[in-house]
Motif scaffolding. Structure first.
Motif, PDB file in Angstrom:
ATOM      1  N   LYS A  24      45.546  38.569  33.123  1.00  0.00           N
ATOM      2  CA  LYS A  24      44.635  37.368  33.239  1.00  0.00           C
ATOM      3  C   LYS A  24      44.237  36.390  31.984  1.00  0.00           C
ATOM      4  N   GLU A  25      43.993  37.248  31.018  1.00  0.00           N
ATOM      5  CA  GLU A  25      43.520  36.783  29.617  1.00  0.00           C
ATOM      6  C   GLU A  25      44.812  36.134  28.867  1.00  0.00           C
ATOM      7  N   LEU A  26      46.083  36.987  29.171  1.00  0.00           N
ATOM      8  CA  LEU A  26      47.012  36.714  28.360  1.00  0.00           C
ATOM      9  C   LEU A  26      47.831  35.436  29.026  1.00  0.00           C
ATOM     10  N   MET A  27      47.752  35.190  30.521  1.00  0.00           N
ATOM     11  CA  MET A  27      48.162  34.035  31.112  1.00  0.00           C
ATOM     12  C   MET A  27      47.525  32.858  30.720  1.00  0.00           C
ATOM     13  N   SER A  28      46.118  32.842  30.619  1.00  0.00           N
ATOM     14  CA  SER A  28      44.934  31.847  30.321  1.00  0.00           C
ATOM     15  C   SER A  28      45.431  31.235  28.681  1.00  0.00           C
ATOM     16  N   GLU A  29      45.768  32.389  28.223  1.00  0.00           N
ATOM     17  CA  GLU A  29      46.121  32.101  26.720  1.00  0.00           C
ATOM     18  C   GLU A  29      47.686  31.387  26.659  1.00  0.00           C
ATOM     19  N   SER A  30      48.273  31.589  27.491  1.00  0.00           N
ATOM     20  CA  SER A  30      49.898  31.045  27.394  1.00  0.00           C
ATOM     21  C   SER A  30      49.873  29.952  28.467  1.00  0.00           C
ATOM     22  N   ASN A  37      46.450  31.170  38.115  1.00  0.00           N
ATOM     23  CA  ASN A  37      45.592  32.564  37.206  1.00  0.00           C
ATOM     24  C   ASN A  37      44.079  32.374  37.412  1.00  0.00           C
ATOM     25  N   ASP A  38      43.292  31.143  37.406  1.00  0.00           N
ATOM     26  CA  ASP A  38      41.831  31.289  37.304  1.00  0.00           C
ATOM     27  C   ASP A  38      41.218  31.015  38.637  1.00  0.00           C
ATOM     28  N   MET A  39      42.251  31.050  39.657  1.00  0.00           N
ATOM     29  CA  MET A  39      41.702  30.973  40.936  1.00  0.00           C
ATOM     30  C   MET A  39      40.963  29.450  41.298  1.00  0.00           C
ATOM     31  N   ASP A  40      41.214  28.443  40.481  1.00  0.00           N
ATOM     32  CA  ASP A  40      40.439  27.134  40.798  1.00  0.00           C
ATOM     33  C   ASP A  40      41.301  26.394  41.789  1.00  0.00           C
ATOM     34  N   ASP A  41      40.656  25.835  42.756  1.00  0.00           N
ATOM     35  CA  ASP A  41      41.273  25.239  43.890  1.00  0.00           C
ATOM     36  C   ASP A  41      42.038  24.139  43.383  1.00  0.00           C
ATOM     37  N   LYS A  42      41.492  23.266  42.410  1.00  0.00           N
ATOM     38  CA  LYS A  42      42.312  22.165  42.029  1.00  0.00           C
ATOM     39  C   LYS A  42      43.476  22.458  41.166  1.00  0.00           C
ATOM     40  N   ALA A  72      54.306  30.998  46.730  1.00  0.00           N
ATOM     41  CA  ALA A  72      53.607  29.924  47.615  1.00  0.00           C
ATOM     42  C   ALA A  72      52.790  30.281  48.637  1.00  0.00           C
ATOM     43  N   ILE A  73      53.619  31.385  49.184  1.00  0.00           N
ATOM     44  CA  ILE A  73      52.678  31.944  50.040  1.00  0.00           C
ATOM     45  C   ILE A  73      51.267  32.595  49.777  1.00  0.00           C
ATOM     46  N   SER A  74      51.407  33.515  48.713  1.00  0.00           N
ATOM     47  CA  SER A  74      50.139  33.786  47.986  1.00  0.00           C
ATOM     48  C   SER A  74      49.200  32.705  47.489  1.00  0.00           C
ATOM     49  N   MET A  75      49.501  31.586  47.351  1.00  0.00           N
ATOM     50  CA  MET A  75      48.947  30.688  46.884  1.00  0.00           C
ATOM     51  C   MET A  75      47.893  30.116  48.190  1.00  0.00           C
ATOM     52  N   ARG A  76      48.732  29.872  49.196  1.00  0.00           N
ATOM     53  CA  ARG A  76      48.072  29.477  50.464  1.00  0.00           C
ATOM     54  C   ARG A  76      47.137  30.534  51.157  1.00  0.00           C
ATOM     55  N   VAL A  77      47.523  31.917  50.988  1.00  0.00           N
ATOM     56  CA  VAL A  77      46.668  32.667  51.432  1.00  0.00           C
ATOM     57  C   VAL A  77      45.365  32.668  50.335  1.00  0.00           C
ATOM     58  N   ALA A  78      45.378  32.642  49.423  1.00  0.00           N
ATOM     59  CA  ALA A  78      44.294  32.528  48.398  1.00  0.00           C
ATOM     60  C   ALA A  78      43.266  31.675  48.867  1.00  0.00           C
ATOM     61  N   VAL A  79      43.530  30.307  49.169  1.00  0.00           N
ATOM     62  CA  VAL A  79      42.935  29.376  49.699  1.00  0.00           C
ATOM     63  C   VAL A  79      42.305  29.401  51.200  1.00  0.00           C
ATOM     64  N   LEU A  80      42.932  30.266  51.997  1.00  0.00           N
ATOM     65  CA  LEU A  80      42.665  30.823  53.088  1.00  0.00           C
ATOM     66  C   LEU A  80      43.327  29.792  54.186  1.00  0.00           C
ATOM     67  N   ASP A  81      44.377  29.205  53.656  1.00  0.00           N
ATOM     68  CA  ASP A  81      45.434  28.466  54.636  1.00  0.00           C
ATOM     69  C   ASP A  81      46.354  29.278  55.260  1.00  0.00           C
ATOM     70  N   PHE A  82      45.962  30.021  56.240  1.00  0.00           N
ATOM     71  CA  PHE A  82      46.912  31.090  56.740  1.00  0.00           C
ATOM     72  C   PHE A  82      48.140  30.107  57.560  1.00  0.00           C
ATOM     73  N   ASN A  83      47.726  29.064  58.130  1.00  0.00           N
ATOM     74  CA  ASN A  83      48.616  28.334  58.949  1.00  0.00           C
ATOM     75  C   ASN A  83      49.964  27.790  58.129  1.00  0.00           C
ATOM     76  N   LEU A  84      49.419  27.385  56.697  1.00  0.00           N
ATOM     77  CA  LEU A  84      50.723  26.825  56.178  1.00  0.00           C
ATOM     78  C   LEU A  84      51.174  28.100  55.452  1.00  0.00           C
ATOM     79  N   ALA A  85      50.686  29.195  54.981  1.00  0.00           N
ATOM     80  CA  ALA A  85      51.338  30.368  54.625  1.00  0.00           C
ATOM     81  C   ALA A  85      52.273  30.901  55.679  1.00  0.00           C
ATOM     82  N   THR A  86      52.019  30.737  56.824  1.00  0.00           N
ATOM     83  CA  THR A  86      52.912  31.367  57.761  1.00  0.00           C
ATOM     84  C   THR A  86      54.143  30.348  58.024  1.00  0.00           C
ATOM     85  N   ARG A  87      53.827  29.248  57.860  1.00  0.00           N
ATOM     86  CA  ARG A  87      54.862  28.140  57.983  1.00  0.00           C
ATOM     87  C   ARG A  87      55.965  28.354  56.712  1.00  0.00           C
TER      88      ARG A  87
END
Length: 537
Positions: free
Chosen positions: A101-107, A133-138, A164-179
């Motif tokens: 996570k730290e490496l990705m933030s730096e990169s 990487n920082d789980m920021d919704d924006k 893309a699937i993991s992004m939508r799951v991270a914000v609890l958007d399971f319907n879009l993740a399924t699509r």
């Protein structure tokens, strides 16, 4: 129902509840231990469901040498993204999430520059990965916007779909993740990986948990069917019946079984199918049994008797195939088989597989947790006569775990929980020794984490049992400001007991009643109130 005390992340935990004595006229310093709650001994057989893979432990010296080499090269060539990606992948493969996570933030700035200049698939993928990487919704939304044109055009690579699937799951958007997962399967219908990804991301990895995710889906359908927006006492029973029908319809775990069908020689797919099917079968049985009885450590074995036998046979077939494919290389299949035999109530075989996992990877904490579960469950469910021997065995297991794999506050809190349970049945001399051990374990837990809620509740109990109710109360008064909801029933129960011991009966009753707001059917609290002259219906 207190089923939340028994399922965590994957599958098992064993609850230790205080057993209230009958025939006494009040709560006092002599019997207060009968009404204290110390929560649960919480161990889970943990199987890595996030991309199950063969992974050997890298020796610390080798890991340090390799990371230092790559870090030196990156410092010499900071814009070389291939070096950064190589180090990031190395961290991830070795479960060094913080460093990755730290490496990705730096990169981030370098991936952004590369994306700005090239705007090709590779640069978009890595910039999107850096954004989330920082789980920021924006940033998550911005990352998804970058991937969207590829997803909509049907030309996205498998890794883009998976990200893309993991992004939508991270914000609890399971319907879009399924699509997105459905689109992934449509583009690659003969590839088993899309089915696995839909299973692992949309279903098994849901932040709400396996069955809770299904309950949400069932509730949405039920609301639409009935034209309502929430449940009430009148329709709760009908909804639960509807929910269990839906749950049983999903026991085949179709996506992961489809992946196995397309790739029958895949270790990863067979392992996931066996583990997940075992988990769902057990959880379904527990939820079914919990409709008629309040499940605790003394009747937990009743749950095993109603587990679907045909489903378990399927799970066993998958797990044995995984063992055939990787017989001595990965602890995950040993943990999966330990889980299977535990659900089958074959505790000796379950224990043997947990020990095989430890032998293969002595530094794997989850292997020790599995061993503790397989050893503790049959003893706790059979009564109190073997608790002394059990405490000794668990102490030995934890000592080995702490020496080889490191410890955590929960490890010591669990031992303190067993001490309290044994105190209830010990003579005065033995009780003093158990109290000393209980305090010793609690001090060790708090040394690792001074804010550990369960250990602070335990520390309060130690002071009460040591005839210092004032100090015990002071600890809980301070903890009340920060304690998580999951521990509030314990806090208010124990504070009520302390106040009763101090002669503040009215305040004690108020706290005990408050405990019931967080655990409405807890027998310990109800019996304590009864002893104080209050009947809770």
């Amino acid at each position: 129902m207190r089923t939340r005390k028994y399922i965590y992340a994957c599958l098992f935990s064993v609850a230790v509840f205080a057993a209230a004595a009958e025939g006494v006229t009040g709560i006092n310093a002599g019997n207060c231990y009968e009404y204290l709650k110390l929560g649960q001994v919480n161990y889970s057989i943990k199987v890595n469901m996030d991309g199950i893979r063969l992974k050997e432990d890298v020796p610390p010296e080798e890991f340090q040498k390799r990371t230092e080499e790559l870090t030196t090269l990156i410092n010499e060539k900071p814009v070389d993204l291939d070096l950064r990606i190589t180090l990031y992948d190395y961290y991830s493969e070795n479960d060094r999430d913080r460093e990755a996570k730290e490496l990705m933030s730096e990169s981030m700035k370098y991936f952004k520059k590369d994306y700005t200049e090239k705007k090709n698939e590779d640069s978009i993928y890595w910039y999107a990965k850096a954004l989330i990487n920082d789980m920021d919704d924006k940033n998550n939304e911005e990352a998804y916007r970058l991937l969207q044109p590829y997803l909509e055009s049907g030309r996205a690579s498998p890794r883009m779909y998976e990200l893309a699937i993991s992004m939508r799951v991270a914000v609890l958007d399971f319907n879009l993740a399924t699509r997105i997962a459905d689109a992934y399967i449509a583009v690659y219908p003969d590839d088993p990986e899309p089915y696995y990804q839909r299973f692992i991301n949309v279903f098994a990895k849901s932040m709400y948990g396996i069955v809770s995710y299904m309950m949400n889906a069932a509730a949405s359908d039920y609301y639409a069917k009935k034209g309502i927006s929430k449940l009430s006492r009148e329709n709760l029973g009908e909804f639960m019946e509807y929910y269990f029908i839906r749950l049983n319809q999903n026991l085949s775990v179709p996506d992961i079984e489809k992946a196995v069908k397309l790739a029958p020689e895949s270790y990863r797919y067979n392992l996931a199918a066996g583990v997940f099917k075992t988990m769902v079968l057990f959880y379904t049985s527990m939820m079914t049994k919990a409709q008629t009885v309040d499940i605790d450590d003394e009747n937990i074995l009743e749950v095993f008797k109603v587990v679907d036998e045909a489903g378990l046979n399927d799970a066993r077939t998958y797990l044995l195939k995984a063992l055939e494919l990787k017989p001595e290389e990965d602890i995950q299949v040993f943990l999966g088989l330990a889980m299977y035999y535990l659900v089958s109530a074959d505790f000796k075989t379950a224990e043997s597989f947990a020990r095989k996992a430890i032998a293969l990877r002595p530094k794997a904490r989850e292997a020790y947790d599995a061993l503790i579960t397989t050893v503790a469950m049959p003893v706790l469910s059979s009564g109190t006569e073997k608790l002394d021997d059990l405490l000794s065995v668990l102490s030995d297991i934890l000592a080995e775990k702490l020496a080889k794999a490191g410890g955590a506050p929960d490890d010591y809190s669990s031992l303190a929980g067993f001490c309290l349970k044994e105190i209830k049945h010990a003579d005065e001399k033995k009780r003093e020794e158990l109290l000393r051990k209980m305090k010793e374990y609690t001090d060790k837990a708090l040394k690792l984490d001074p804010d550990h809620s369960l250990s602070l509740i335990t520390l309060s109990s130690c002071y009460l049992l040591g005839n210092d109710p004032g100090k015990a109360l002071e600890i809980l008064e301070e903890l009340e400001k920060t304690v998580p909801d999951e521990f509030k029933d314990m806090l208010y129960n124990n504070r009520g007991v302390i106040k009763a011991v101090m002669g503040r009966k009215k305040e004690g009753i108020a706290d005990l009643q408050k405990a019931l707001e967080y655990s409405s059917d807890d027998s310990t609290t109800i019996k304590a109130l009864k002893i104080l002259g209050v009947n809770e219906n």
